[in-house]
Design an enzyme around this catalytic site. Structure first.
Site, PDB file in Angstrom:
ATOM      1  N   ASP A   1       2.241 -62.911  91.680  1.00  0.00           N
ATOM      2  CA  ASP A   1       3.555 -62.679  90.111  1.00  0.00           C
ATOM      3  C   ASP A   1       2.200 -62.049  89.656  1.00  0.00           C
ATOM      4  O   ASP A   1       1.028 -63.037  88.564  1.00  0.00           O
ATOM      5  CB  ASP A   1       3.980 -63.709  89.839  1.00  0.00           C
ATOM      6  CG  ASP A   1       5.502 -63.643  89.197  1.00  0.00           C
ATOM      7  OD1 ASP A   1       5.816 -62.815  88.983  1.00  0.00           O
ATOM      8  OD2 ASP A   1       6.597 -64.381  88.910  1.00  0.00           O
TER       9      ASP A   1
ATOM     10  N   HIS B   1       2.472 -54.621  83.808  1.00  0.00           N
ATOM     11  CA  HIS B   1       3.179 -56.035  84.181  1.00  0.00           C
ATOM     12  C   HIS B   1       3.153 -56.633  85.320  1.00  0.00           C
ATOM     13  O   HIS B   1       3.279 -58.163  85.221  1.00  0.00           O
ATOM     14  CB  HIS B   1       4.074 -56.260  83.551  1.00  0.00           C
ATOM     15  CG  HIS B   1       4.565 -55.566  82.243  1.00  0.00           C
ATOM     16  ND1 HIS B   1       5.634 -56.498  81.659  1.00  0.00           N
ATOM     17  CD2 HIS B   1       4.880 -54.220  81.360  1.00  0.00           C
ATOM     18  CE1 HIS B   1       5.395 -55.871  79.755  1.00  0.00           C
ATOM     19  NE2 HIS B   1       5.053 -54.419  80.374  1.00  0.00           N
TER      20      HIS B   1
HETATM   21  P1  ADQ Z   1       9.882 -60.372  85.741  1.00  0.00           P
HETATM   22  O1  ADQ Z   1       9.382 -60.037  87.793  1.00  0.00           O
HETATM   23  O2  ADQ Z   1      11.111 -60.204  86.457  1.00  0.00           O
HETATM   24  O3  ADQ Z   1       9.069 -59.855  84.947  1.00  0.00           O
HETATM   25  P2  ADQ Z   1       9.638 -63.130  84.745  1.00  0.00           P
HETATM   26  O4  ADQ Z   1       8.451 -62.723  84.500  1.00  0.00           O
HETATM   27  O5  ADQ Z   1       9.692 -64.435  85.166  1.00  0.00           O
HETATM   28  O6  ADQ Z   1       9.754 -62.103  86.351  1.00  0.00           O
HETATM   29  O7  ADQ Z   1      10.771 -62.635  84.057  1.00  0.00           O
HETATM   30  C1  ADQ Z   1      12.236 -63.301  84.722  1.00  0.00           C
HETATM   31  C2  ADQ Z   1      12.695 -63.035  83.045  1.00  0.00           C
HETATM   32  O8  ADQ Z   1      13.811 -63.335  83.525  1.00  0.00           O
HETATM   33  C3  ADQ Z   1      12.804 -65.101  82.498  1.00  0.00           C
HETATM   34  O9  ADQ Z   1      12.723 -64.591  80.764  1.00  0.00           O
HETATM   35  C4  ADQ Z   1      13.743 -65.267  82.448  1.00  0.00           C
HETATM   36  O10 ADQ Z   1      14.684 -65.665  81.555  1.00  0.00           O
HETATM   37  C5  ADQ Z   1      15.151 -64.428  83.604  1.00  0.00           C
HETATM   38  N1  ADQ Z   1      15.886 -64.401  84.324  1.00  0.00           N
HETATM   39  C6  ADQ Z   1      15.400 -65.289  85.385  1.00  0.00           C
HETATM   40  N2  ADQ Z   1      16.192 -65.434  86.037  1.00  0.00           N
HETATM   41  C7  ADQ Z   1      16.987 -65.316  85.473  1.00  0.00           C
HETATM   42  C8  ADQ Z   1      18.831 -65.503  84.986  1.00  0.00           C
HETATM   43  N3  ADQ Z   1      19.136 -66.025  86.500  1.00  0.00           N
HETATM   44  N4  ADQ Z   1      19.405 -65.453  84.488  1.00  0.00           N
HETATM   45  C9  ADQ Z   1      19.008 -64.973  83.031  1.00  0.00           C
HETATM   46  N5  ADQ Z   1      17.742 -64.686  82.751  1.00  0.00           N
HETATM   47  C10 ADQ Z   1      16.897 -64.778  83.853  1.00  0.00           C
HETATM   48  C11 ADQ Z   1       7.622 -59.157  85.562  1.00  0.00           C
HETATM   49  C12 ADQ Z   1       6.437 -59.301  85.912  1.00  0.00           C
HETATM   50  C13 ADQ Z   1       6.049 -61.215  85.566  1.00  0.00           C
HETATM   51  C14 ADQ Z   1       5.605 -60.633  84.028  1.00  0.00           C
HETATM   52  C15 ADQ Z   1       7.000 -59.795  83.396  1.00  0.00           C
HETATM   53  C16 ADQ Z   1       6.221 -59.911  82.055  1.00  0.00           C
HETATM   54  O11 ADQ Z   1       6.684 -59.462  87.697  1.00  0.00           O
HETATM   55  O12 ADQ Z   1       4.498 -61.044  86.502  1.00  0.00           O
HETATM   56  O13 ADQ Z   1       5.475 -62.067  83.763  1.00  0.00           O
HETATM   57  O14 ADQ Z   1       7.065 -59.082  83.808  1.00  0.00           O
HETATM   58  O15 ADQ Z   1       5.520 -59.435  82.224  1.00  0.00           O
END
Ligand code: ADQ
Length: 488
Positions: free
Chosen positions: A387, A178
């Site tokens: 990311d 991921h």
């Molecule tokens: P993450 O690094 O966790 O994922 P991201 O893809 O942005 O990053 O996902 C974060 C998730 O958490 C989103 O669904 C978002 O809605 C939720 N979130 C963020 N802040 C929040 C908050 N304050 N309250 C509730 N929910 C919140 C890792 C990789 C990414 C990749 C994903 C999936 O780092 O690059 O996109 O896995 O493969």
């Protein structure tokens, strides 16, 4: 918080997902075990897949076990109609410290995001990483059938395909990575890089978010593991086996976000957020509190804007929502202080007529609250330093399908290669990021709509179910059609 009940039956599906953390974190209370939803991109992505496919999910549930404990409870979440079974891996406090906080998050995570100087290489971290990967393998062997399709997730479990294959030579194992996969000259800095690559290569299929990561991985397999490779068709030949490597950009549940965005209560909540924020323009950042997300650099860009374009001082509000993350890791504790100190400092300088320009929420919000913020904002600042993909960018786009909004996206987010309608900036370039924010604020309605429509076409079409179909199809092909995925 939802109640969870032990379950005896095996699911009828033969999909087994294995990841470090699962859908929820378990807490023991006098009333029994309670589950709190986990916040991560991986969980947001896998939950809808397991909800429709069923099967089982093997993961750590956040509870600490004794040395001898390997498997905890097998549980079903009882508050919704989900069909999957959660098999809990028990880790000791020491294992969590060395394998999770140590090797996974203090070595692999920074290194794969190009922060070599933050990566810590400790023999004891590596040893624990091997042991815990073996532990996941033994939970798998105890709970899964011979015909199961084993889908391993992410950098915490890179050795798991190797351990599974040792016990089950014909296992159908696939891996999805991921986070970014760096070029070989960076990956090879890890003293155990060869072992990691060899472990990963015991999968039949390996997926990444972008063609660049695929290319980096194949090159690394060639240079570090001495594998024969075929860049054009995405094949690696190693130990008499043929491994398929694919690009499969992860998506979101577009309809879920759209349905929330159409809900009158959420629309009302968005209006309340706008009113409470004050000013004319609302900017939004939503991230796990992580140094890769570029929160400090984003604050610098907002600061540059307010300093050099003082007319925005009483008109602009920036809300940063940060979900607590990896709070036991000192790099994350340091970042939290830095973010909070910076926000306090900037608000001290730029507050005018009692309008406080930066608002900060340090907590996890539920999906409906997040969508209300997505609807309220004129612009989302999604500016990570690096990311794998970034799902927040896609969620913002989906929420605003029928509304208007602007997405500012880092050129270093995997999502940038899919979301062509976004404004793009280099997050390290403060002046450019700030100029792009102003461009977004001044953008005409028609241009906003055109850009959003173009992005929504991709986000809607290549949603989470599309991702799973694409991955599943390649997996069937990689298994050379020997076995059908009966219930998938
Ligand atoms: P993450 O690094 O966790 O994922 P991201 O893809 O942005 O990053 O996902 C974060 C998730 O958490 C989103 O669904 C978002 O809605 C939720 N979130 C963020 N802040 C929040 C908050 N304050 N309250 C509730 N929910 C919140 C890792 C990789 C990414 C990749 C994903 C999936 O780092 O690059 O996109 O896995 O493969």
């Amino acid at each position: 918080m939802v109640d969870i009940k032990p379950i005896a039956k095996k699911s009828s599906s033969n999909l087994v997902v294995i990841s470090n953390r699962g859908a929820c974190t378990f807490k023991e209370t006098p009333q029994g075990i309670k589950a709190i939803p986990s916040i991560s991109g991986l969980v947001s992505a896998l939950l809808p897949v397991l909800d429709i496919e069923g099967g089982s999910w093997i993961a750590w549930g956040g509870r600490y076990g004794k040395e001898s404990e390997v498997i905890g409870n097998s549980l079903a979440i009882s508050s919704n109609d989900s069909k999957f079974i959660f098999h809990e891996v028990m880790l000791t406090r020491e294992e969590v410290e060395l394998y999770y906080n140590g090797f996974s998050n203090s070595c692999l995570w920074p290194l794969c995001h190009n922060f070599i100087e933050k990566a810590v290489f400790k023999e004891e971290y590596w040893k624990a990483y091997c042991e815990v990967n073996k532990k996941y393998s033994s939970v798998f062997l105890k709970t899964a059938g011979l015909e199961d399709w084993v889908w391993v997730h992410d950098y915490h479990l890179a050795l798991l395909p190797g351990y599974i294959r040792k016990s089950r030579p014909h296992a159908r194992v696939a891996l999805f990575w991921h986070i970014p996969f760096p070029p070989p000259e960076i990956f090879n800095v890890i003293p155990w890089s060869k072992e990691i690559i060899r472990g990963m290569l015991e999968s039949q299929l390996i997926g990444f978010h972008s063609p660049k990561y695929v290319q980096n991985f194949i090159q690394t397999a060639k240079e570090i593991a001495g594998a024969e490779v075929d860049f054009i068709n995405g094949y690696i030949y190693c130990s008499g086996r043929k491994i398929k490597v694919i690009t499969a950009p992860i998506g979101i549940d577009w309809h879920e976000i759209r349905d929330l965005a159409k809900n009158n209560q959420i629309i009302q909540k968005a209006a309340e957020i706008r009113k409470a924020a004050g000013g004319e323009y609302l900017l939004l950042g939503v991230d796990r509190l992580d140094y890769t997300k570029g929160i400090i650099e984003r604050l610098k860009a907002v600061s540059w804007l307010l300093k050099n374009h003082s007319q925005y001082r009483s008109k602009l509000t920036f809300i940063q929502i940060a979900a607590p993350s990896r709070e036991n890791n000192s790099a994350y504790q340091k970042l939290r202080h830095q973010v909070e100190e910076t926000i306090g400092y900037l608000n001290g300088i730029f507050t005018e007529n009692y309008h406080v320009p930066i608002r900060y929420i340090f907590k996890s919000l539920d999906k409906s609250e997040l969508v209300a913020h997505y609807l309220a904002a004129d612009m989302a600042l999604v500016t990570p330093l690096k990311d794998g993909m970034n799902l927040v960018a896609k969620e913002y786009v989906a929420a605003n399908d029928k509304d208007i909004g602007v997405l500012l996206l880092s050129s270093f987010a995997g999502a940038a290669s899919q979301l062509k309608g976004a404004l793009i900036s280099n997050p390290y370039n403060t002046r450019e990021t700030s100029a792009q924010i102003i461009k977004g604020l001044k953008m005409s309605l028609i241009e906003k709509k055109q850009r959003l429509a173009a992005m929504n076409r991709v986000v809607k079409e290549q949603d989470i179910y599309w991702w799973w179909q694409k991955f599943q199809q390649s997996w069937r092909e990689a298994s050379r059609g020997k076995c059908l995925m009966e219930t998938l």
